[in-house]
Design a protein around this motif. Structure first.
Motif: not given
Length: 268
Positions: A40, A56, A47-48, A74, A53, A67, A101, A43-44, A69-70
């Protein structure tokens, strides 16, 4: 969209289940190149940093857990989920925190682009161990270095293990490939310093290094260090003083010490 799976043979799962990292890079069509990002936190971070993505893969319990929030951020992303036992059967993949991801591989900038305003960069030549690459990126991010440059015989910083060891720092520090480090960086106004054990080396705390307005630290492979040609082309040869008959350190440890000593002075 969430898809519950009971097999890993579906074509959509190939990036996770059967494609090698070389195949994921898709050299014939870079627009389709993928990377696999694990856990996590990493991956975060990706994404930031703006990575796109694609899909997943996660254990069922993480849909409403790590997972959540991810997935919520998205909704267009395809999500595949199954039992822990099924996902554990992935060849070569031991899931960290139950998430993988697939993301589009970002385009690499040029050396000139990422070095435009840089004051401190680290250069890696023939560093082939992904754990060392990840550790050096983490040090570079933590100690305020502006970029990491790698010769093309280094391992891929966006490989799954390197990205995980870096704790996502490969997505925080600008990086790209470089062909002739000393020549290219000198042309951009950098003082180049090769880390090597030689009788003419200066110590890592030499004021000339600390005072250099633009400095590039060059580190070599785990087994034999830097090639002689690279050392000869550098402005300085630099060493970390050793004791108790120890003649060298692991390249990641060397990088951490050198980056701390020669960090931008307003970085911390």
């Amino acid at each position: 969209m969430i898809h519950r799976i009971d097999t890993l043979t579906a074509p959509a799962l190939a990036p996770f289940a059967s494609l090698t990292e070389a195949q994921l890079r898709s050299r014939l069509d870079p627009s389709r190149a993928l990377i696999i990002v694990e856990s996590p936190k990493v991956i975060t971070s990706a994404l930031r940093a703006g990575l796109e993505p694609v899909s997943l893969l996660c254990e069922e319990k993480h849909i409403a857990g790590d997972a959540a929030e991810i997935i919520a951020a998205h909704p267009e992303m395809e999500v595949y989920t199954g039992s822990r036992e099924l996902l554990a059967s992935l060849t070569g993949y031991t899931l960290t925190r139950g998430l993988l991801c697939a993301m589009r591989r970002p385009a690499q900038p040029s050396v000139a682009e990422i070095c435009g305003d840089a004051r401190r960069v680290v250069v890696l030549e023939e560093v082939s161990d992904s754990t060392n690459i990840g550790s050096i990126f983490r040090s570079a991010a933590a100690l305020g270095f502006d970029a990491v440059l790698l010769t093309r015989n280094c391992c891929d910083p966006l490989g799954r293990r390197a990205a995980r060891v870096s704790m996502g720092s490969v997505f925080l520090v600008p990086w790209t490939w470089i062909d002739n480090p000393a020549e290219e960086l000198k042309s951009l106004g950098f003082t180049t310093a090769a880390l090597a054990l030689r009788t003419d080396s200066i110590n890592i705390d030499d004021p000339e290094l600390e005072d250099a307005p633009r400095l590039a630290l060059i580190l070599g492979s785990e087994g034999w260090g830097l090639p002689a040609a690279t050392i000869e082309a550098a402005d300085h040869t630099v060493c970390i003083p050793m004791h108790h008959t120890v003649d060298s350190l692991n390249v990641a440890a060397t990088a951490a010490i050198a980056l701390w000593q020669l960090r931008p002075r307003n970085a911390l």
